[in-house]
Design an enzyme around this catalytic site. Structure first.
Site, PDB file in Angstrom:
ATOM      1  N   GLU A 254       0.885  -1.033  -0.102  1.00 35.67           N
ATOM      2  CA  GLU A 254      -0.099  -0.052   0.139  1.00 35.67           C
ATOM      3  C   GLU A 254       0.729   1.314   0.095  1.00 35.67           C
ATOM      4  OE1 GLU A 254      -1.945   2.885   2.857  1.00 35.67           O
ATOM      5  OE2 GLU A 254      -2.904   0.825   3.432  1.00 35.67           O
ATOM      6  N   CYS A 288      -2.369   7.690   4.752  1.00 32.59           N
ATOM      7  CA  CYS A 288      -2.155   7.539   3.336  1.00 32.59           C
ATOM      8  C   CYS A 288      -3.645   7.655   2.715  1.00 32.59           C
ATOM      9  CB  CYS A 288      -1.687   6.132   3.046  1.00 32.59           C
ATOM     10  SG  CYS A 288      -2.192   4.622   3.931  1.00 32.59           S
TER      11      CYS A 288
END
Length: 518
Positions: A254, A288
């Site tokens: 990720e 994020c």
């Protein structure tokens, strides 16, 4: 509540997978809120990583032989220990990562929910399943799931519990061992979670924490692991993917994001303005999946900007170890420099500051106000590049079509948020977005918290998925076992080969017409 005591750090330090801890060079860990030293951490080496892998491989063989239900029981006990120790874990998260307490609690909730989900579903996911055989009634085909072996995890500083142990739990229940490198700024968060896993009954060699620099420890993990899980920047992820590719091992990551929010006509602007403060500024924007771009239809843009600006200006910054604070600190000088640089660049080129816009050293050395910008142009640093801090830009658009076009105009594709006049309209807009997760009437938490569904990014935002069945099965090798019953494809019952070969095609065509074969 104070930061954890020296005795706590001494206890956790000895859990690092490093021999002769007391004799090693150390790195100072500061309390983020004050900049004052908290403790030190020994610096691991490539030799420490290799030793950890040797021990992990020996332990993994026995662990993989244990019934899945026994492995799940360890994870359930760990879940219960997280619940019992949640206040201590939040204290440590605040001290080492600088979070507001509510943002620290988000991690604790994730640890509990993640462990509960995989402990509940792992038995069904990992049990052998039947597949259609070549010839029904004559053959039997079964798919089994074998563990990869030893999984490497390289985790970041921004969510130093969630992104260490919650990525490790599915690997462990799948029968793997894990060797993990925590970020150098937040090693004790990883060690605290490891301690609870050990107390829950996980053999220590199965979960090794090796603190140290990425260039040394991270590289050694990538050189030795059978599968690599990484969370961090797109640039680093690209290099690790190349390394994993050369070794022909599995890789999941990720990575970065420049996440958009779309606010359409008919949306409840009071509700959106309130929710957007969390969507944009959780963990001071160091998330994020947080929002950095807001596209608002023009006829409601002025009202939304006013309401959102008011909500942001009312946010409370602080260093309290309680729930009285809305936003905590940035974690490092590097983050502060990036955030200040993006805002200064934007304002110098004509952007307007609606709220925030300056550092707050009066609160703590790394604090920066939650900042809302308008009049942001493409040439500004914050327009396309990820800030990863408390900065969001508002862009008025003519209509939803333009909002979708601009939201998708990025190399990233991690998370998005949609607010509209109805749920149905929001879902229609969401389906047009190129993003791994999209939240309707929410910023990020509903998609992240849907643990039975996959979570990950498109484009430069990642490879593979965490959560859901994919988040566990990626740590396994699927093995097909096909058994011939009665006869195989050699001519049976003394039938001549020439006759048998002429019969095969009609047999196959007949099989293709059976129910479930078309």
């Amino acid at each position: 509540m104070p930061a954890p005591s020296a005795e706590v750090f001494d206890r956790l330090r000895n859990l690092a997978a490093i021999k002769d801890v007391a004799a090693r060079p150390t790195r100072t860990i500061d309390e983020v809120f004050t900049g004052k030293p908290l403790t030190t951490i020994p610096v691991g080496t490539a030799a420490d990583v290799e030793a950890a892998f040797a021990e992990a491989r020996a332990a993994q063989t026995d662990w993989a032989k244990r019934p899945v239900i026994e492995r799940a029981a360890v994870i359930r006990r760990y879940r219960d220990l997280v619940i019992e120790n949640r206040e201590f874990l939040m204290d440590l998260l605040q001290a080492e990562a600088g979070k507001a307490r509510w943002a620290a609690q988000e991690e604790i909730v994730d640890l509990i929910a993640n462990a509960n989900y995989y402990a509940r579903v792992c038995v069904d996911l990992l049990k052998p399943r039947k597949a259609q055989p070549l010839l029904p009634g004559i053959g039997k085909t079964t798919v089994c799931y074998q563990p990869k072996g030893v999984v490497g995890v390289i985790s970041p500083w921004n969510y130093p519990m969630t992104l260490t142990v919650s990525d490790s739990v599915p690997a462990l229940v799948a029968g793997n061992a894990v060797v993990l490198k925590p970020d150098s700024q937040t090693p004790y968060c990883a060690l605290a979670c490891a301690e609870l896993l050990y107390r829950a009954g996980l053999p220590r060699a199965l979960y090794a924490i090796v603190p140290g620099p990425g260039s040394v420890v991270g590289t050694a993990i990538t050189d030795n692991c059978d599968y690599l899980m990484f969370t961090g920047s797109s640039a680093t992820g690209s290099r690790l993917a190349e390394h994993a590719g050369r070794r022909l091992i599995g890789f999941s990551a990720e990575l970065g994001g420049k996440n958009p929010m779309i606010v359409a006509r008919g949306a409840n602007l009071d509700k959106v303005a309130k929710a957007a403060t969390r969507a944009c500024f959780s963990n001071a924007g160091q998330l994020c999946i947080s929002i950095e771009r807001i596209y608002v239809e023009k006829d409601i843009a002025e009202e939304f900007t006013r309401k959102f600006g008011d909500a942001v200006r009312n946010m409370k910054l602080g260093t309290a170890y309680d729930f009285s604070v809305d936003m905590g600190s940035l974690i490092s000088e590097a983050q502060l420099k990036t955030v200040s640089g993006h805002v200064d660049d934007a304002t110098a080129k004509g952007a307007k500051v609606i709220a925030g816009g300056k550092a707050r050293p009066d609160i703590g050395p790394l604090f920066y106000e939650p900042t809302v910008l308008t009049n942001v142009a493409p040439e500004m640093e914050c327009a396309a590049n990820e800030t990863f801090g408390p900065v969001v830009s508002i862009y008025p658009v003519a209509d939803v079509d333009e909002a979708v076009e601009k939201a998708n105009d990025t190399d990233y594709g991690l998370n998005a948020s949609v607010w509209a006049g109805s749920t149905a309209e929001g879902q229609r807009i969401a389906a047009r977005l190129r993003s791994g997760t999209v939240n309707v009437d929410e910023g990020y938490a509903f998609a992240w918290g849907s643990l039975s569904a996959p979570m990950g990014g498109m484009g430069l935002s990642g490879v593979g998925r965490r959560h859901g069945p994919e988040g566990l099965l990626k740590y396994t090798e699927s093995q097909t076992i096909a058994t011939a019953r009665v006869f195989n494809l050699d001519p049976p019952f003394g039938i001549p080969a020439t006759v048998w070969q002429k019969s095969l095609l009609p047999i196959v065509r007949t099989v293709m017409k059976l129910p479930g074969r078309r």
